[in-house]
Design an enzyme around this catalytic site. Structure first.
Site, PDB file in Angstrom:
ATOM      1  N   GLU A 173      -6.082  -4.333  10.390  1.00 41.22           N
ATOM      2  CA  GLU A 173      -5.044  -3.333  10.609  1.00 41.22           C
ATOM      3  C   GLU A 173      -5.331  -2.536  11.870  1.00 41.22           C
ATOM      4  OE1 GLU A 173      -2.769  -2.451   6.802  1.00 41.22           O
ATOM      5  OE2 GLU A 173      -4.390  -1.017   6.919  1.00 41.22           O
TER       6      GLU A 173
ATOM      7  N   GLY B 211       2.091   2.563  10.582  1.00 37.13           N
ATOM      8  CA  GLY B 211       3.089   3.627  10.417  1.00 37.13           C
ATOM      9  C   GLY B 211       3.756   4.063  11.703  1.00 37.13           C
TER      10      GLY B 211
ATOM     11  N   GLY C 130       2.673  -0.989   4.269  1.00 35.24           N
ATOM     12  CA  GLY C 130       2.877   0.402   3.879  1.00 35.24           C
ATOM     13  C   GLY C 130       4.356   0.729   3.760  1.00 35.24           C
TER      14      GLY C 130
ATOM     15  N   ASN D 147       0.878  -1.161   0.000  1.00 32.65           N
ATOM     16  CA  ASN D 147       0.000   0.000   0.000  1.00 32.65           C
ATOM     17  C   ASN D 147       0.920   1.216   0.000  1.00 32.65           C
ATOM     18  OD1 ASN D 147      -1.866   1.990   0.423  1.00 32.65           O
ATOM     19  ND2 ASN D 147      -2.404   1.382   2.516  1.00 32.65           N
ATOM     20  N   TRP D 148       1.112   1.769  -1.175  1.00 33.57           N
ATOM     21  CA  TRP D 148       2.074   2.874  -1.281  1.00 33.57           C
ATOM     22  C   TRP D 148       1.553   4.181  -0.698  1.00 33.57           C
ATOM     23  CZ3 TRP D 148       4.392   2.319  -6.933  1.00 33.57           C
ATOM     24  CH2 TRP D 148       5.297   1.245  -6.936  1.00 33.57           C
TER      25      TRP D 148
ATOM     26  N   SER E   6       2.874  -1.874  10.344  1.00 29.18           N
ATOM     27  CA  SER E   6       4.320  -1.994  10.591  1.00 29.18           C
ATOM     28  C   SER E   6       4.859  -3.406  10.339  1.00 29.18           C
ATOM     29  CB  SER E   6       4.684  -1.522  12.002  1.00 29.18           C
ATOM     30  OG  SER E   6       4.291  -0.166  12.168  1.00 29.18           O
TER      31      SER E   6
HETATM   32  P1  PGA Z   1       2.494   0.420   7.579  1.00 36.06           P
HETATM   33  O1  PGA Z   1       1.093   0.647   6.850  1.00 36.06           O
HETATM   34  O2  PGA Z   1       3.036  -0.887   7.084  1.00 36.06           O
HETATM   35  O3  PGA Z   1       3.345   1.592   7.146  1.00 36.06           O
HETATM   36  O4  PGA Z   1       2.235   0.412   9.040  1.00 36.06           O
HETATM   37  C1  PGA Z   1       0.208  -0.421   6.656  1.00 36.06           C
HETATM   38  C2  PGA Z   1      -1.072   0.078   6.050  1.00 36.06           C
HETATM   39  O5  PGA Z   1      -1.524   1.168   6.422  1.00 36.06           O
HETATM   40  O6  PGA Z   1      -1.666  -0.570   5.166  1.00 36.06           O
END
Ligand code: PGA
Length: 247
Positions: free
Chosen positions: A166, A172, A233, A9-10, A212
């Protein structure tokens, strides 16, 4: 029997140039992957990514779509538009869209139906905030979100849905759910699908973990019985990291 699905997921990162360059770097690194590999990216670069990934094992997805077919919806993108250029997947109801763009469980449900209408595989996001986790309502909330997201779908459609668990507090933040925490909620999601559609459907639906996930923790998370992949992400923005995670 469920094939793992690892989806990038960019978000609002990469420009067209850097995105295409990254896909080109990624292609040889993941060509033998056992898992299904998906890259979800901003609308603007989807055409070029699809062109770059043609004939490879990487599927391309959008990060959103609108639930109307066409009309006066300035700034929105329809399922027909995505389908026509060859998009295969679409993320629906990401917590960032719920938080910043007023996405609701009801709009998520409408979008899931629209995705099916246009032959797109929906990756539906559910998950709790830290406050909700502290209140002890994680499983209740995730069940609630899942039930509304799937409302009105046929059993055949539900088998094709990908559900991404999630936890908002893990997105993030560098703070990952433990594999036990993630497994508990992913199992609760599967149990909810079983209640609604029966065990056969629940056995087929794929449940991802996101928040994460990175090369250093992916193996432990993906080893859990009810975790069938990841939505990634930060660690999906660099070909080396994302391919390591996939391998
Ligand atoms: P992250 O994001 O891996 O940066 O925590 C995951 C997402 O929001 O799909």
């Amino acid at each position: 029997m469920r094939r793992e699905i690892l989806a990038a997921n960019w978000k609002m990162n990469h420009t067209n140039t850097s995105g295409v360059a990254m896909i080109k770097e990624l292609i040889p690194l993941v060509k033998d992957a056992k898992a299904e590999v998906v890259v979800c990216a901003p609308y603007l670069m989807l055409t070029d990514l699809i062109e770059a990934a043609k004939g490879t094992n990487i599927g391309i997805g959008a990060e959103n779509l609108y639930f109307e077919d066409k009309g006066a919806y300035t700034g929105e993108v329809s399922g027909a538009m995505l389908k026509e250029i060859g998009v295969q997947y679409v993320i629906i109801g990401h917590s960032e869209r719920r938080q910043y763009f007023n996405e609701t469980d009801e709009s998520v449900n409408k979008k899931v139906h629209k995705a099916f209408e246009y032959g797109l595989t929906p990756i539906v996001c559910v998950g709790e905030s830290l406050e909700q986790r502290d209140y002890g309502v994680t499983n209740d909330l995730v069940r609630y979100q899942t039930k509304i997201a799937l409302y009105g779908l046929s059993a055949e459609q539900v088998k094709e849905v990908v559900i991404a668990y999630e936890p908002v507090w893990a997105i993030g933040t560098g703070r990952t759910a433990t594999s036990e925490q993630a497994e508990e909620v992913c199992a609760a999601i599967r149990a909810c699908v079983a209640e609604l559609y029966g065990k056969d459907v629940a056995d087929e639906v794929r449940v991802q973990y996101g928040g994460s996930m990175k090369p250093s923790n992916a193996e432990e998370l993906l080893a859990m019985e009810n975790i069938d992949g990841g939505l990634i992400g930060g660690a999906s923005l660099v070909a080396d990291d994302f391919s390591k995670l996939i391998r």
